[in-house]
Motif scaffolding. Structure first.
Motif: not given
Length: 385
Positions: A158-163, A181-188
């Motif tokens: 939700x943070x990534x898509x919140x603007x 981290x190896x998690x794609x969301x965490x790396x973003x």
């Protein structure tokens, strides 16, 4: 930490995270509390009230209602072939008939169906329409009375898509947990980190309304309770429900201290009794109560000044204030009588009306707009007058 490492103190505690680096230079007890890293974001504003007409039902329910309004008219058309007249045998008439049922509109007597099939269909739709209408009207009243809040940011997705932009302090290595981290969301999340100077700088950007700040969840909760809560117990900040990177917190002692084992036993008993969690809840409650009392005291001092008064923005929920309701009931009829019988002078007429502890300022204007006469009234309410 330095005094403990040099043996100048027997025990110390200062929100010490139990890490491998610290265990090489000091002794630490078993953890008495586990903290997590959380994002703090601006609390979303209420949704605009003009959109309240759609709030009572979810998107799925609205879709079902729309599909029903599209499917039922052809069925009415087919069953209408058994009717003696030709009215039901036209698709536009069948559509209006079904929509009228869902709007609880009465139909003339000559449109009462005579065939059993159409009667069953109409009765079934009428029951469904009544249930939907009652549920919709009651929910709509509730949503108009208490505005619906927009969904806050609770997860990394939700943070990534919140603007929002997001960031962390410029020291402490907080961002390394995400970049490694190896998690794609965490790396973003790691790629988008912005660095701020200290906690105050991070919270200042959050209060501006377009930033999310990462820090210790326990510390953020204490800051909100002690510094960012208003006199009504409300805050403009929100801590995300999804927290991560647990920290074990313990007491520090000099290396090979004779007290380590003893304090481990004490910490175990305190934790098992639930005292640490209760102490923290009491601390938050005390901090919030102190903050609210201080704000109420400041407001009382301001309101005691006769020249300092503020205008209230009124909504539907203000009708719950009985003195204000009585004041409105007295002031509005008088104002309507004045606007209907008294012509205002050029530039408008301003009248103060006091009732039930409130002052109503009514300003009405007369003039012409595009050749048409108009008469308008503007009202403001000042409490405590």
């Amino acid at each position: 930490m330095g005094e403990t490492m040099r043996g100048e103190t027997d025990i110390s505690f200062a929100n010490y995270f139990i890490t491998a680096d610290r265990l090489r230079i000091i002794d630490m007890t078993r953890p008495y509390y586990i903290d997590y890293t959380c994002f703090i974001t601006p609390k979303p504003q209420p949704l605009p009230q003009y959109s309240a007409v759609a709030w009572p039902f979810t998107g799925m329910v609205w879709a079902v209602v729309l599909i029903t309004l599209l499917i039922i008219p052809p069925v009415v058309l087919l069953t209408g072939l058994l009717e003696p007249g030709v009215w039901f045998q036209q698709i536009n008439n069948a559509e209006f008939y079904v929509v009228g049922i869902f709007l609880n509109r009465a139909h003339p007597i000559y449109l009462v169906p005579t065939s059993s099939g159409l009667r069953v269909l109409v009765i079934t739709n009428w029951i469904a329409a009544m249930v939907l209408a009652v549920a919709y009207k009651s929910s709509l009243i509730a949503f108009l009375t208490v505005p619906l809040q927009a969904s806050p940011v609770n997860t990394l997705e939700e943070l990534l898509s919140s603007g929002l932009d997001w960031g962390v302090r410029d020291r402490g290595g907080w961002d390394e947990w995400f970049s490694n981290s190896l998690d794609p969301t965490s790396r973003k999340i790691a790629e988008g980190f912005q660095y701020v100077e200290g906690i105050e700088g991070g919270l200042a950007r959050v209060l501006e309304g377009n930033f999310a700040f990462m820090n210790s969840g326990t510390f953020l909760r204490y800051l909100i309770a002690s510094s960012y809560t208003d006199e009504f117990g409300e805050t403009k900040l929100h801590i995300a429900k999804q927290c991560f990177v647990p920290f074990r917190i313990g007491l520090g002692m000099p290396l090979f201290s004779i007290y380590t084992a003893r304090f481990n036993d004490v910490v175990a008993k305190v934790v098992e009794a639930g005292l640490v969690s209760q102490w923290f809840k009491d601390l938050l409650s005390t901090a919030e109560r102190k903050q609210r009392n201080n704000l109420k005291k400041n407001i009382t001092e301001i309101e005691s000044e006769p020249h300092l008064k503020k205008t209230m923005n009124l909504g539907l929920y203000h009708v719950q204030d009985k003195p204000l309701s009585r004041a409105w009931l007295s002031a509005v009829p008088d104002t309507l009588w004045w606007t209907m019988t008294v012509r205002s002078p050029p530039g408008g007429l301003l009248i103060d009306y006091s009732q039930a502890g409130y002052t109503f300022n009514f300003l009405w204007l007369e003039g012409t707009n595009l050749g048409r006469p108009y008469r308008s009234v503007v009202a403001a309410v000042i409490p405590g007058s």
